[in-house]
Design a protein around this motif. Structure first.
Motif, PDB file in Angstrom:
ATOM      1  N   UNK A  52       0.809  -1.221   0.000  1.00  0.00           N
ATOM      2  CA  UNK A  52       0.000   0.000   0.000  1.00  0.00           C
ATOM      3  C   UNK A  52       0.842   1.271   0.000  1.00  0.00           C
ATOM      4  N   UNK A  53       2.152   1.124   0.226  1.00  0.00           N
ATOM      5  CA  UNK A  53       3.013   2.315   0.219  1.00  0.00           C
ATOM      6  C   UNK A  53       3.566   2.597  -1.179  1.00  0.00           C
ATOM      7  N   UNK A  54       3.222   1.744  -2.125  1.00  0.00           N
ATOM      8  CA  UNK A  54       3.669   1.943  -3.497  1.00  0.00           C
ATOM      9  C   UNK A  54       2.475   2.215  -4.397  1.00  0.00           C
ATOM     10  N   UNK A  55       2.759   2.722  -5.593  1.00  0.00           N
ATOM     11  CA  UNK A  55       1.658   2.926  -6.533  1.00  0.00           C
ATOM     12  C   UNK A  55       1.827   2.106  -7.817  1.00  0.00           C
ATOM     13  N   UNK A  56       2.937   1.413  -7.919  1.00  0.00           N
ATOM     14  CA  UNK A  56       3.150   0.599  -9.118  1.00  0.00           C
ATOM     15  C   UNK A  56       4.133  -0.514  -8.811  1.00  0.00           C
ATOM     16  N   UNK A  57       3.843  -1.689  -9.381  1.00  0.00           N
ATOM     17  CA  UNK A  57       4.783  -2.801  -9.315  1.00  0.00           C
ATOM     18  C   UNK A  57       4.712  -3.554 -10.636  1.00  0.00           C
ATOM     19  N   UNK A  58       5.878  -3.857 -11.167  1.00  0.00           N
ATOM     20  CA  UNK A  58       5.939  -4.444 -12.507  1.00  0.00           C
ATOM     21  C   UNK A  58       6.705  -5.754 -12.468  1.00  0.00           C
ATOM     22  N   UNK A  59       6.199  -6.746 -13.208  1.00  0.00           N
ATOM     23  CA  UNK A  59       6.878  -8.028 -13.311  1.00  0.00           C
ATOM     24  C   UNK A  59       6.621  -8.577 -14.703  1.00  0.00           C
ATOM     25  N   UNK A  60       7.584  -8.336 -15.583  1.00  0.00           N
ATOM     26  CA  UNK A  60       7.425  -8.819 -16.958  1.00  0.00           C
ATOM     27  C   UNK A  60       6.253  -8.139 -17.645  1.00  0.00           C
ATOM     28  N   UNK A  61       5.336  -8.963 -18.152  1.00  0.00           N
ATOM     29  CA  UNK A  61       4.169  -8.418 -18.864  1.00  0.00           C
ATOM     30  C   UNK A  61       3.095  -7.888 -17.920  1.00  0.00           C
ATOM     31  N   UNK A  62       3.264  -8.112 -16.633  1.00  0.00           N
ATOM     32  CA  UNK A  62       2.236  -7.772 -15.653  1.00  0.00           C
ATOM     33  C   UNK A  62       2.644  -6.542 -14.833  1.00  0.00           C
ATOM     34  N   UNK A  63       1.725  -5.585 -14.738  1.00  0.00           N
ATOM     35  CA  UNK A  63       1.942  -4.396 -13.920  1.00  0.00           C
ATOM     36  C   UNK A  63       0.694  -4.158 -13.089  1.00  0.00           C
ATOM     37  N   UNK A  64       0.891  -3.914 -11.813  1.00  0.00           N
ATOM     38  CA  UNK A  64      -0.239  -3.574 -10.955  1.00  0.00           C
ATOM     39  C   UNK A  64      -0.089  -2.115 -10.539  1.00  0.00           C
ATOM     40  N   UNK A  65      -1.186  -1.383 -10.634  1.00  0.00           N
ATOM     41  CA  UNK A  65      -1.234   0.029 -10.241  1.00  0.00           C
ATOM     42  C   UNK A  65      -2.180   0.175  -9.060  1.00  0.00           C
ATOM     43  N   UNK A  66      -1.768   1.003  -8.104  1.00  0.00           N
ATOM     44  CA  UNK A  66      -2.603   1.238  -6.930  1.00  0.00           C
ATOM     45  C   UNK A  66      -2.877   2.730  -6.794  1.00  0.00           C
ATOM     46  N   UNK A  67      -4.150   3.075  -6.690  1.00  0.00           N
ATOM     47  CA  UNK A  67      -4.578   4.453  -6.450  1.00  0.00           C
ATOM     48  C   UNK A  67      -5.283   4.476  -5.098  1.00  0.00           C
TER      49      UNK A  67
END
Lengths: 114, 114
Positions: A52-67
């Motif tokens: 929850x302290x980040x807004x983006x995490x990327x792993x290869x073709x997959x990226x998760x965004x948090x707002x």
């Protein structure tokens, strides 16, 4: 009370395009968010997570965004492949809980067309 | 490497009959263990979790019970099954108590009550 919601039960995209899966939550105390992928008759497989302290995490073709202000997260798959066709669950954990138990959304079925 | 086994893969039981689903984890010690159920068209709902031998926490009131007789064994039981117990039951494990530890799932048991 559904604390984690995936409002789109299904999504269909063309191979090579971007898939965007969305998830909303209500509890501002959630501290980790995870995405799982599930094929029929199999258990879910962990895909990617974000603190929850980040807004983006990327792993290869997959990226998760948090707002956090919108209490919304999304999973981007680029480029989408037919093998990505599955049910995707988002899940959240509470930092105050030391059991690591997950609260899941209802899931979104992704179909990637060749 | 760690593995998780669930059996049976499918089960058809009459209403009022007993139930015993077993889950074992290999390759790790003192895991957190979880039982989830996925009812038709819904997300995964946490039923029970255990942080150690003999320690069981129930998340929702229901017709089911859980036991952990050994460190890496988790059993889901019922004395008398109801029609509403039909669903897909998943066992999962995680290590540590942190929220950022992903859970790893077995392949599940499809339970049909007639």
């Amino acid at each position: 009370d559904q604390q984690v919601k995936q409002n789109s039960p299904s999504l269909s995209v063309q191979e090579g395009r971007i898939s965007i899966l969305n998830c909303d939550y209500t509890n501002s105390m959630f501290d980790y968010f995870l995405w799982y992928k599930k094929y029929p008759a199999e258990g879910p497989t962990f895909l990617i997570s974000i603190s929850s302290i980040k807004d983006k995490n990327e792993d290869g073709r997959f990226t998760v965004f948090l707002n956090k202000s919108a209490k919304h997260l999304s999973l981007h798959i680029v480029p989408s492949q037919p093998g990505d066709s599955a049910v995707y669950f988002c899940a959240a954990t509470l930092g105050s809980s030391n059991t690591g138990k997950l609260i899941f959304g209802q899931g979104t079925t992704l179909q990637v067309k060749p | 490497s760690q593995t998780i086994h669930q059996w049976p893969a499918t089960l058809v039981q009459p209403v009022g009959s007993p139930l015993s689903l077993e889950c074992t984890v290999e390759g790790t010690s003192n895991p957190n263990l979880y039982w989830y159920r996925q009812a038709a068209g819904r997300g995964l709902q946490l039923l029970f979790y255990s942080v150690g031998i003999g320690q069981i926490s129930s998340e929702v009131p229901q017709n089911l019970s859980a036991s952990r007789p050994q460190d890496r064994q988790f059993i889901l039981s019922s004395k008398k099954l109801l029609l509403s117990d039909s669903g897909f039951y998943l066992c999962a494990w995680s290590v540590g108590l942190g929220s950022n530890q992903p859970q790893h799932f077995g392949d599940g048991t499809r339970l049909s009550i007639l």
